[in-house]
Design an enzyme around this catalytic site. Structure first.
Site, mmCIF file in Angstrom:
data_model
loop_
_atom_site.group_PDB
_atom_site.id
_atom_site.type_symbol
_atom_site.label_atom_id
_atom_site.label_comp_id
_atom_site.label_asym_id
_atom_site.label_seq_id
_atom_site.Cartn_x
_atom_site.Cartn_y
_atom_site.Cartn_z
ATOM 1 N N GLU A 36 -3.977 17.884 -0.520
ATOM 2 C CA GLU A 36 -4.559 19.202 -0.214
ATOM 3 C C GLU A 36 -3.881 19.904 0.950
ATOM 4 O O GLU A 36 -4.522 20.245 1.956
ATOM 5 C CB GLU A 36 -6.060 19.064 0.049
ATOM 6 C CG GLU A 36 -6.840 18.618 -1.154
ATOM 7 C CD GLU A 36 -8.353 18.747 -0.963
ATOM 8 O OE1 GLU A 36 -8.785 19.110 0.143
ATOM 9 O OE2 GLU A 36 -9.089 18.491 -1.928
ATOM 10 N N GLU A 93 -9.349 14.043 -7.400
ATOM 11 C CA GLU A 93 -10.685 14.058 -6.786
ATOM 12 C C GLU A 93 -11.600 14.977 -7.588
ATOM 13 O O GLU A 93 -11.177 16.051 -8.024
ATOM 14 C CB GLU A 93 -10.672 14.599 -5.344
ATOM 15 C CG GLU A 93 -10.085 13.679 -4.328
ATOM 16 C CD GLU A 93 -10.089 14.273 -2.908
ATOM 17 O OE1 GLU A 93 -10.975 15.090 -2.580
ATOM 18 O OE2 GLU A 93 -9.180 13.913 -2.149
HETATM 19 C C1 BGP Z 1 -11.409 17.116 -0.191
HETATM 20 C C2 BGP Z 1 -10.730 16.068 0.642
HETATM 21 C C3 BGP Z 1 -11.487 14.799 0.777
HETATM 22 C C4 BGP Z 1 -12.990 14.933 0.792
HETATM 23 C C5 BGP Z 1 -13.521 15.961 -0.167
HETATM 24 C C6 BGP Z 1 -14.948 16.339 0.061
HETATM 25 O O1 BGP Z 1 -11.095 18.370 0.282
HETATM 26 O O2 BGP Z 1 -9.454 15.751 0.110
HETATM 27 O O3 BGP Z 1 -10.956 14.096 1.861
HETATM 28 O O4 BGP Z 1 -13.518 14.947 2.035
HETATM 29 O O5 BGP Z 1 -12.781 17.140 -0.161
HETATM 30 O O6 BGP Z 1 -15.039 17.207 1.143
HETATM 31 P P1 BGP Z 1 -16.149 17.140 2.242
HETATM 32 O O7 BGP Z 1 -16.055 15.780 2.818
HETATM 33 O O8 BGP Z 1 -15.830 18.200 3.230
HETATM 34 O O9 BGP Z 1 -17.427 17.388 1.553
#
Ligand code: BGP
Length: 479
Positions: A167, A379
């Site tokens: 990301e 993800e």
């Molecule tokens: C993505 C990231 C992750 C994870 C996920 C959920 O952007 O790659 O590392 O954290 O989002 O986000 P958050 O933890 O802010 O809810």
């Protein structure tokens, strides 16, 4: 949907990131990362939470991987903490650091779980930030490649799937535009684009170096793709979608896949005096790397709505909901170009993230048509409050509903011609949600800890058993 047979070798899995799970922040010779430092600044994270202990995966990885095996996971995507291996970002190696990752990979392989490695998931060695400003300096490009090659040399005989950068769009936006991630800078648009250019070059050189050593390796980057829908057919709103896509989506995906920046977006930035400095040789390099990548990694959480935004309209500096109080985030935008109102057709999570399973199909189809690349969903998941009952059960039917709907849309996309290799949920165990503490949970496995701490015991949620059936049936049994 007509019945669709998933490929036999489809990689069902889950993903994590070192800082969010490992803990052991200063154990066995690990150096500090920018996150170790950033979380200490008062007010930056929910209730001042840190990843110092996280869910202690560093000490409990065998237990966690045994649970993954019990679930039947085919792949596990995790990241390497650069400063665990190179405490100063370069130079001396920490032997215990690389051993940890060797053991982790071996543990996955012991159960037939395909390791998928992310080389960079945001935890830059603090020493490099202090030495030359981290990603702001082109010096980082060769330091990153040296680090990546070291990891590759040690693990390449056992690891086939490699993700260079996680990301890039998110950590640079939050780090240089809104200041809520390290290095905490606000509205530094010129640095933002230059930083991104350095990251593209680090990615490109890594891809070329890996492929030179082993052309069979599978490599790409993971992009946080939020497909956009124009608010309506008002031509001004349709144009805001086009500009949004060029500046917020294709800016990254076009470089990964084509090795070029979207022309009208580049021209807009040039007029504003904030375009990155790009040489012909660098473009050649980006193009060469683009011809070598094997897949587009997609982290999919939500779609965006775009609408025209007046010159004195809302800027990027949004109020983010980090508390789980619905409705506490604000609309953001780029004055004169677009703003991103909420979608009246869709519901949201407690953290105001739009829930849009169809958007995942949209994302897959867009990538397939535009880039003709295979896709790894690296993800996808739901951050939610979970309640532990009787010390041993968590009824997270909302997570099952969410994931099941997304998987169905992914399968529809595949039946419509998209080649998807893997689907990794975020995440396997609960973990630290960067700015949102530990109460925003994503896992199939509950971890008994909150912002203050806890026993760190692992408890299987209902979704654990559900995903087990999904995998056993290779996607046929989704309910
Ligand atoms: C993505 C990231 C992750 C994870 C996920 C959920 O952007 O790659 O590392 O954290 O989002 O986000 P958050 O933890 O802010 O809810």
């Amino acid at each position: 949907m007509e019945s669709f047979n998933m490929p036999d070798d489809f990689l069902w899995g889950s993903a994590s990131a070192a800082y969010q799970i490992e803990g052991a922040h200063d154990v066995d010779g690990k150096g500090a990362s920018v996150w170790d430092e950033f979380v200490k600044i008062p007010g930056k994270t929910f209730k001042g939470t840190t990843g110092e202990v996280a869910v202690d995966h560093y000490h409990r990885f065998k237990e966690d991987i045994a649970l993954m095996a019990e679930l039947g996971m085919k792949t596990y995507r995790f990241s390497i903490a650069w400063s665990r291996v190179f405490p100063n970002g370069k130079g001396d190696v920490n032997p215990l650091g690389i051993h940890f990752y060797e053991d982790l990979v071996d543990e996955c392989l012991k159960y037939g779980i395909e390791p998928m490695i992310t080389l960079y998931h945001w935890d830059l060695p603090l020493a490099l930030e202090k030495a030359y400003g981290g990603w702001e300096s082109p010096q980082i490009i060769d330091d990153f490649v040296a680090y990546a090659l070291f990891i590759f040399e040690h693990l390449r005989s056992k690891v086939k799937y490699w993700i260079t950068i996680n990301e890039q769009n998110i950590f640079t936006s939050l780090g240089w535009l809104t200041g809520i991630h390290p290095p905490g800078k606000i509205d530094e648009q010129k640095s933002f684009y230059q930083v991104n250019h350095h990251i593209f070059l680090a990615h490109a050189k890594t891809v070329m170096a890996f492929k030179k050593i082993d052309p069979e390796v599978k490599i790409g980057a993971s992009f946080a793709y939020s497909p956009s829908y124009a608010m309506d057919c008002d031509p001004e709103n349709a144009m805001s979608k086009m500009d949004f896509d060029n500046l917020r989506n294709y800016w990254w995906m076009d470089v990964y896949a084509y090795g070029r920046y979207p022309k009208t977006a580049f021209s807009y930035l040039e007029k504003k005096g904030i375009a990155p400095v790009v040489t012909t040789d660098e473009i050649e390099m980006l193009k060469r790397a683009a011809s070598l990548i094997d897949f587009m990694g997609v982290n999919y959480y939500q779609t965006t709505v775009t609408e025209a935004n007046p010159l004195d309209g809302v800027g990027p500096n949004i109020k983010m909901n980090t508390t789980g109080k619905k409705g506490s985030s604000s609309v953001s935008g780029l004055p004169g170009i677009y703003k991103t109102p909420s979608n009246p057709y869709l519901s949201t999570t407690d953290w105001d993230w739009t829930i849009d399973p169809l958007g995942l199909r949209y994302a897959c189809k867009e990538i397939t048509s535009r880039y003709n690349l295979p896709i790894i969903i690296s993800e996808n998941g739901l951050g939610a409050f979970d309640t532990l009952q009787d010390e041993k059960t968590i009824h997270d039917d909302y997570r099952i509903t969410y994931l099941s709907a997304h998987i169905q849309e992914m399968m529809k996309a595949m039946s419509e011609g998209c080649e998807v290799w893997a689907y990794c949920t975020w995440s396997f165990t609960d973990l630290l949600s960067w700015l949102n503490g530990y109460q925003k949970r994503y896992g199939f496995v509950y971890v008994d800890r909150d912002e203050a701490g806890g026993s760190l015991d692992r408890v299987k949620k209902d979704s654990f058993y559900w995903y087990q059936k999904v995998i056993q049936s290779n996607g046929k049994n989704l309910m």
